[in-house]
Write a protein that holds these residues in place. Sequence first.
Motif, PDB file in Angstrom:
ATOM      1  N   ALA A   1     -12.331 -28.678  10.268  1.00 56.90           N
ATOM      2  CA  ALA A   1     -11.905 -30.050  10.548  1.00 56.90           C
ATOM      3  C   ALA A   1     -12.435 -31.033   9.515  1.00 56.90           C
ATOM      4  O   ALA A   1     -12.443 -32.247   9.768  1.00 56.90           O
ATOM      5  CB  ALA A   1     -12.363 -30.457  11.944  1.00 56.90           C
ATOM      6  N   SER A   2     -12.852 -30.542   8.375  1.00 55.65           N
ATOM      7  CA  SER A   2     -13.371 -31.385   7.300  1.00 55.65           C
ATOM      8  C   SER A   2     -12.605 -32.704   7.187  1.00 55.65           C
ATOM      9  O   SER A   2     -11.427 -32.716   6.804  1.00 55.65           O
ATOM     10  CB  SER A   2     -13.264 -30.621   5.977  1.00 55.65           C
ATOM     11  OG  SER A   2     -13.411 -31.510   4.899  1.00 55.65           O
TER      12      SER A   2
ATOM     13  N   GLU B   1     -27.059 -35.120   9.902  1.00 58.79           N
ATOM     14  CA  GLU B   1     -26.095 -34.173  10.459  1.00 58.79           C
ATOM     15  C   GLU B   1     -25.422 -34.639  11.750  1.00 58.79           C
ATOM     16  O   GLU B   1     -24.206 -34.605  11.855  1.00 58.79           O
ATOM     17  CB  GLU B   1     -26.751 -32.799  10.662  1.00 58.79           C
ATOM     18  CG  GLU B   1     -26.745 -31.930   9.417  1.00 58.79           C
ATOM     19  CD  GLU B   1     -25.360 -31.696   8.863  1.00 58.79           C
ATOM     20  OE1 GLU B   1     -24.450 -31.437   9.653  1.00 58.79           O
ATOM     21  OE2 GLU B   1     -25.175 -31.795   7.637  1.00 58.79           O
ATOM     22  N   PRO B   2     -26.215 -35.074  12.745  1.00 57.80           N
ATOM     23  CA  PRO B   2     -25.556 -35.442  13.999  1.00 57.80           C
ATOM     24  C   PRO B   2     -24.495 -36.518  13.812  1.00 57.80           C
ATOM     25  O   PRO B   2     -23.401 -36.437  14.367  1.00 57.80           O
ATOM     26  CB  PRO B   2     -26.704 -35.953  14.874  1.00 57.80           C
ATOM     27  CG  PRO B   2     -27.921 -35.317  14.302  1.00 57.80           C
ATOM     28  CD  PRO B   2     -27.666 -35.198  12.832  1.00 57.80           C
ATOM     29  N   VAL B   3     -24.795 -37.513  13.032  1.00 59.35           N
ATOM     30  CA  VAL B   3     -23.833 -38.573  12.758  1.00 59.35           C
ATOM     31  C   VAL B   3     -22.582 -37.984  12.121  1.00 59.35           C
ATOM     32  O   VAL B   3     -21.462 -38.321  12.478  1.00 59.35           O
ATOM     33  CB  VAL B   3     -24.461 -39.652  11.844  1.00 59.35           C
ATOM     34  CG1 VAL B   3     -23.402 -40.645  11.424  1.00 59.35           C
ATOM     35  CG2 VAL B   3     -25.614 -40.334  12.559  1.00 59.35           C
ATOM     36  N   GLN B   4     -22.795 -37.090  11.173  1.00 60.40           N
ATOM     37  CA  GLN B   4     -21.663 -36.478  10.500  1.00 60.40           C
ATOM     38  C   GLN B   4     -20.810 -35.686  11.487  1.00 60.40           C
ATOM     39  O   GLN B   4     -19.589 -35.690  11.404  1.00 60.40           O
ATOM     40  CB  GLN B   4     -22.176 -35.580   9.369  1.00 60.40           C
ATOM     41  CG  GLN B   4     -21.107 -35.141   8.392  1.00 60.40           C
ATOM     42  CD  GLN B   4     -20.419 -36.337   7.737  1.00 60.40           C
ATOM     43  OE1 GLN B   4     -21.023 -37.393   7.559  1.00 60.40           O
ATOM     44  NE2 GLN B   4     -19.133 -36.180   7.410  1.00 60.40           N
ATOM     45  N   ASP B   5     -21.451 -35.025  12.427  1.00 57.85           N
ATOM     46  CA  ASP B   5     -20.698 -34.304  13.453  1.00 57.85           C
ATOM     47  C   ASP B   5     -19.813 -35.260  14.232  1.00 57.85           C
ATOM     48  O   ASP B   5     -18.629 -34.999  14.439  1.00 57.85           O
ATOM     49  CB  ASP B   5     -21.653 -33.620  14.440  1.00 57.85           C
ATOM     50  CG  ASP B   5     -22.327 -32.409  13.821  1.00 57.85           C
ATOM     51  OD1 ASP B   5     -22.076 -32.148  12.634  1.00 57.85           O
ATOM     52  OD2 ASP B   5     -23.107 -31.763  14.524  1.00 57.85           O
ATOM     53  N   LEU B   6     -20.415 -36.335  14.688  1.00 60.14           N
ATOM     54  CA  LEU B   6     -19.655 -37.278  15.501  1.00 60.14           C
ATOM     55  C   LEU B   6     -18.514 -37.870  14.682  1.00 60.14           C
ATOM     56  O   LEU B   6     -17.400 -38.063  15.183  1.00 60.14           O
ATOM     57  CB  LEU B   6     -20.589 -38.384  16.013  1.00 60.14           C
ATOM     58  CG  LEU B   6     -20.045 -39.221  17.163  1.00 60.14           C
ATOM     59  CD1 LEU B   6     -19.631 -38.362  18.341  1.00 60.14           C
ATOM     60  CD2 LEU B   6     -21.092 -40.236  17.609  1.00 60.14           C
ATOM     61  N   PHE B   7     -18.789 -38.122  13.424  1.00 58.84           N
ATOM     62  CA  PHE B   7     -17.741 -38.627  12.537  1.00 58.84           C
ATOM     63  C   PHE B   7     -16.578 -37.640  12.452  1.00 58.84           C
ATOM     64  O   PHE B   7     -15.405 -38.022  12.489  1.00 58.84           O
ATOM     65  CB  PHE B   7     -18.326 -38.888  11.144  1.00 58.84           C
ATOM     66  CG  PHE B   7     -17.306 -39.300  10.141  1.00 58.84           C
ATOM     67  CD1 PHE B   7     -16.672 -40.525  10.233  1.00 58.84           C
ATOM     68  CD2 PHE B   7     -16.958 -38.448   9.105  1.00 58.84           C
ATOM     69  CE1 PHE B   7     -15.710 -40.902   9.306  1.00 58.84           C
ATOM     70  CE2 PHE B   7     -16.001 -38.815   8.177  1.00 58.84           C
ATOM     71  CZ  PHE B   7     -15.382 -40.043   8.277  1.00 58.84           C
ATOM     72  N   THR B   8     -16.909 -36.376  12.371  1.00 62.91           N
ATOM     73  CA  THR B   8     -15.862 -35.354  12.300  1.00 62.91           C
ATOM     74  C   THR B   8     -15.017 -35.332  13.573  1.00 62.91           C
ATOM     75  O   THR B   8     -13.791 -35.204  13.521  1.00 62.91           O
ATOM     76  CB  THR B   8     -16.482 -33.965  12.035  1.00 62.91           C
ATOM     77  OG1 THR B   8     -17.294 -34.050  10.867  1.00 62.91           O
ATOM     78  CG2 THR B   8     -15.420 -32.910  11.825  1.00 62.91           C
ATOM     79  N   VAL B   9     -15.665 -35.483  14.711  1.00 60.95           N
ATOM     80  CA  VAL B   9     -14.914 -35.524  15.979  1.00 60.95           C
ATOM     81  C   VAL B   9     -14.029 -36.754  16.042  1.00 60.95           C
ATOM     82  O   VAL B   9     -12.858 -36.682  16.425  1.00 60.95           O
ATOM     83  CB  VAL B   9     -15.861 -35.583  17.200  1.00 60.95           C
ATOM     84  CG1 VAL B   9     -15.045 -35.396  18.488  1.00 60.95           C
ATOM     85  CG2 VAL B   9     -16.947 -34.562  17.110  1.00 60.95           C
ATOM     86  N   ASN B  10     -14.614 -37.891  15.713  1.00 57.62           N
ATOM     87  CA  ASN B  10     -13.842 -39.126  15.749  1.00 57.62           C
ATOM     88  C   ASN B  10     -12.613 -39.021  14.858  1.00 57.62           C
ATOM     89  O   ASN B  10     -11.498 -39.351  15.260  1.00 57.62           O
ATOM     90  CB  ASN B  10     -14.709 -40.303  15.287  1.00 57.62           C
ATOM     91  CG  ASN B  10     -15.726 -40.726  16.340  1.00 57.62           C
ATOM     92  OD1 ASN B  10     -15.530 -40.497  17.534  1.00 57.62           O
ATOM     93  ND2 ASN B  10     -16.818 -41.328  15.906  1.00 57.62           N
ATOM     94  N   ASN B  11     -12.851 -38.558  13.651  1.00 57.38           N
ATOM     95  CA  ASN B  11     -11.747 -38.438  12.703  1.00 57.38           C
ATOM     96  C   ASN B  11     -10.704 -37.446  13.191  1.00 57.38           C
ATOM     97  O   ASN B  11      -9.496 -37.658  13.021  1.00 57.38           O
ATOM     98  CB  ASN B  11     -12.303 -37.997  11.345  1.00 57.38           C
ATOM     99  CG  ASN B  11     -11.230 -37.948  10.283  1.00 57.38           C
ATOM    100  OD1 ASN B  11     -10.737 -38.976   9.841  1.00 57.38           O
ATOM    101  ND2 ASN B  11     -10.837 -36.736   9.893  1.00 57.38           N
ATOM    102  N   LEU B  12     -11.165 -36.393  13.836  1.00 57.82           N
ATOM    103  CA  LEU B  12     -10.228 -35.399  14.361  1.00 57.82           C
ATOM    104  C   LEU B  12      -9.301 -36.039  15.389  1.00 57.82           C
ATOM    105  O   LEU B  12      -8.076 -35.847  15.353  1.00 57.82           O
ATOM    106  CB  LEU B  12     -10.987 -34.224  14.986  1.00 57.82           C
ATOM    107  CG  LEU B  12     -10.113 -33.151  15.653  1.00 57.82           C
ATOM    108  CD1 LEU B  12      -9.093 -32.579  14.675  1.00 57.82           C
ATOM    109  CD2 LEU B  12     -10.981 -32.028  16.209  1.00 57.82           C
TER     110      LEU B  12
END
Lengths: 413, 413, 413
Positions: B236-237, C3-14
């Motif tokens: 999901a990059s 990392e955690p922020v980046q994870d959440l960003f990936t979910v949001n963007n998804l």
Amino acid sequence: MQEPVQDLFTVNNLWMMIATILVFIMHLGFATLEAGLTRSKNTVNILFKNTIIPAIGLLTYALVGFNLMYPGADFAGSFFGFGGLGLSLPEGWDSSNYNAGYTYFTDFIFQAMFAATAATIVSGAVAERIKLGPFITFSILYVAFIYPIVGMWKWGGGFLNTLETPFYDFAGSTIVHSVGGWGALVGAYLLGPRIGKYTAQGMKAIPGHSIPMATMGVFLLWFGWFGFNGGSVLSASPGLVSKVFVTTSLAAAAGAFGALIVSYIKFKTYDITMVLNGILAGLVGITAGADQMGILDSIIIGFIGGGLVVFGVVLFDKIKIDDPVGAISVHLVGGIWGTLAVGLFGDLAGMSQVISQLIGIGATAVFCFGTAWLIFFTIKKTIGIRVDEKEEVEGLDINEHSMRAYPDFMTKD
Amino acid sequence: MQEPVQDLFTVNNLWMMIATILVFIMHLGFATLEAGLTRSKNTVNILFKNTIIPAIGLLTYALVGFNLMYPGADFAGSFFGFGGLGLSLPEGWDSSNYNAGYTYFTDFIFQAMFAATAATIVSGAVAERIKLGPFITFSILYVAFIYPIVGMWKWGGGFLNTLETPFYDFAGSTIVHSVGGWGALVGAYLLGPRIGKYTAQGMKAIPGHSIPMATMGVFLLWFGWFGFNGGSVLSASPGLVSKVFVTTSLAAAAGAFGALIVSYIKFKTYDITMVLNGILAGLVGITAGADQMGILDSIIIGFIGGGLVVFGVVLFDKIKIDDPVGAISVHLVGGIWGTLAVGLFGDLAGMSQVISQLIGIGATAVFCFGTAWLIFFTIKKTIGIRVDEKEEVEGLDINEHSMRAYPDFMTKD
Amino acid sequence: MQEPVQDLFTVNNLWMMIATILVFIMHLGFATLEAGLTRSKNTVNILFKNTIIPAIGLLTYALVGFNLMYPGADFAGSFFGFGGLGLSLPEGWDSSNYNAGYTYFTDFIFQAMFAATAATIVSGAVAERIKLGPFITFSILYVAFIYPIVGMWKWGGGFLNTLETPFYDFAGSTIVHSVGGWGALVGAYLLGPRIGKYTAQGMKAIPGHSIPMATMGVFLLWFGWFGFNGGSVLSASPGLVSKVFVTTSLAAAAGAFGALIVSYIKFKTYDITMVLNGILAGLVGITAGADQMGILDSIIIGFIGGGLVVFGVVLFDKIKIDDPVGAISVHLVGGIWGTLAVGLFGDLAGMSQVISQLIGIGATAVFCFGTAWLIFFTIKKTIGIRVDEKEEVEGLDINEHSMRAYPDFMTKD
């Protein structure tokens, strides 16, 4: 510190919301399947029913259904419970304090999309001859009360869930599909067959008016089933959801072949309606154990489900129960088969599981058959349930809706 | 400590599962596109093929395809490998130990949804005159063996991936679309044109029976392509997937205009079937390099792809290869164009890349043309491949399936 | 650490990417709804328009629209700004440095899918009599310039956003739907009614040629609306998005009942087209405040929206503005109602909010009515806007596109 958990919660909730959307679009699948497999003179009527049913489902589920199905510990016995009218936000409703997988609103909307399904299944079996008002009345009662009560027995923590070996129904072969299937059986029986279906010269096929619409319906249902079964994991758990995708898809594919082979042997032709219903029967069949089955289990369950649908269609015609779309064979026969299969295949297989599955099937049968009979019979004896002969012959569209589905085209009737 | 990684894994896997669903619904897109662009007397037949193909794809890919395409290091040469029959779970299959982006089951089901595409592409080119049994036989062989072997050359680590400048095909302009396209070319050629298509008085257009269905098909294909290309990021990059969404959509939009302008100049009318095929050609064209192209690159590639489809349709009619839906122009011409474009535009552009792209195009051409010929020719010389004249004129629906797609309507034939 | 922020960003963007896909498929919903509610002789024309509009939207939004709507602080006044031609990647475009919810490309593609909607709404109201070239010209201008300028007033930080009590329009009851609705009103008025619609004997209903297509359109629009409203949260925030799903769905369901009840009282029949438009009006109505409303608010807003659509359709027929699909009643009346409702219900209710809502409604009315008039009137006085009588009677398909939508079927005209 709490961030990672919150991230995972957001992902889980996202999947459950997407599953909700997928289950929603199944209603278009049901609409096009049912309309495609019936005659063009009743198409507006069928689309009308299938459009209004999700609306009924959403509103009644908000008013009473959700709180009947998930009454909470304080308000529930083993057979019945009620958490009160309307929706009310519990503490921490939008965090993993409410649930590790989703918010309160996601919980509601995912379940609400399921709820309407039961009435939709009935719709197909009673098509082309039921009056609109009575059908809507039945749907409201069945969706608002009957479905959530049965659902509570298992998913709301009721007696089927507290058996020594708990009854298992992952995504609703019994809780959803058989519940609809029993209503379909009762409705089709009490209505009687369509005019001209069973004559002195034998059974007459009444072909559906649009195979493309029926095909579209089945694809949309399969599409939605990824949410129906995949969402029933209740989180985005990578291992579980992806496994469910595989078992679900292989069962559908095997159902196509089961129906293809059996129908070819019986009828010596490539009958697409059987293949379409075979896919659905495979899907219904895997639904009870989609998380418990291996690769080969799934293929066997789907294949048998697909084959059974052909026998079912022939059987119900033999006993003159007229089911225009094969809903009883797909959802009731398929639902029973899938529920039993949990005791026969996969991780839970065993005799005590078989017995629990039979208890669940039996309890649902008695309750749904009885209540559906009560509702339909009461309607039949009061306001009446079936359109008159002239209306049935002319079509329901022109009589109940004052319009035609395809006014520009020349039709044969 | 490991939680954050696990979260990201869950997100990645979620996207891959959603991409799977999107690729699945492309099969409905193919079904409605092909049915819409052909005559109503063959509609059941076309829907039957397009319903059974995904079932074939899923089952054969589980049995042999997945392990032919991704044989693993131990079982693979550069040109061929085989990891054994059936699916078997590797260690850590449901965690990022298997793959940073998805579980084993997600891997399988995403790839399986792709697999059936190749046969579906062929279906359109051979429509309205191929016998059902032979077509199903071809499909099983092509999906189970030919497609996975070519796929292995690149995506399974084979020789195209180990060239000094590796052949590049992001989501399958060659590996999927040209593979289907070569089969389509061979099938259409060996079958010969439909009766009445090329007469002494010249080429006669045989219009498709439902432009709405064809339009729906193209929208559903574009919809699914977000998963086809977006899922080919394999995670999901955010940066990569969103870029792929933009390049894919702009190429589709530009393809519409490419086909619109070229067809308007050539035919002096607004031909919607050209616009629809132009969108598809834009999509096929961008597929090989969807992650490598800039904004302007994507628009140019799509625009040229859309224009080429018009020339392709005219060309194949000139040489009397009868392709009822334009599948060869869309998938083969578009696929070759898109594959070449990776050498001409975007981040990888350069002469050595052009050469590698030509190697990939050429190797696929030789292998697929050869094997498709072998299969179709063998069938033709044994059980026969084409329905007889009476059946073709009456329609395949009534002869192979004993039913009509639209029995309530009055048709002109 | 990051990392955690980046994870959440990936979910949001998804989620934002998935919302994009959902908004995309609304264009198929608009296409099938409009085609279904009009006559078969104009179906190709309608599908052509609805296919080319998203292509126009994507390309013009890339060229100028995005930078008109989101000009950035340096390039914007309160009423107008422009960030330059084409797309250019800002620093950190693919991380939460650009935006906590999505990448630059996701931002663009989500917004671009919205953009075409405005022109699509107009398409329905001017159907069956507008020339293709002029309509495309209008669409390009309206999508490329008018819609983004209005959008900037609110979503780009313009004057509606900087009122003391800012104008509120969550997902576009005004910014999207009314913008389209004003164009629809002007277009339908300047074109005049279809031949035979208003006669000396009174208004004549011109029924749509395919209720199934219209029904499918509404289901697809509802389906897409989960992305339209849910994506307007601009992140995957579990609480907000799931709440928006619930308010959106309940409003749609209540809209169905609002239209059903009002139309039954007025016409004494179960009119499916009213129910379908009622659902849409419920959806349009909730769009401005989908994140601000409670359960009961949503039901009331949807119900009133659904009722209003019936009155709207009757009203516009009375003043002889011929809107074949009811687009003005759904999108303009519904849009105004929904925008006002933000001041009357939910978390923002209050007199100062009502005033701000009226300012937004009024400013949009003046600007859109004026510019739409300018464009349509200029076209009318130069190249002409309406097909000639012969073409209108024969149908646009055969005259503008040299083909029929359903050539195999016998039609009544």
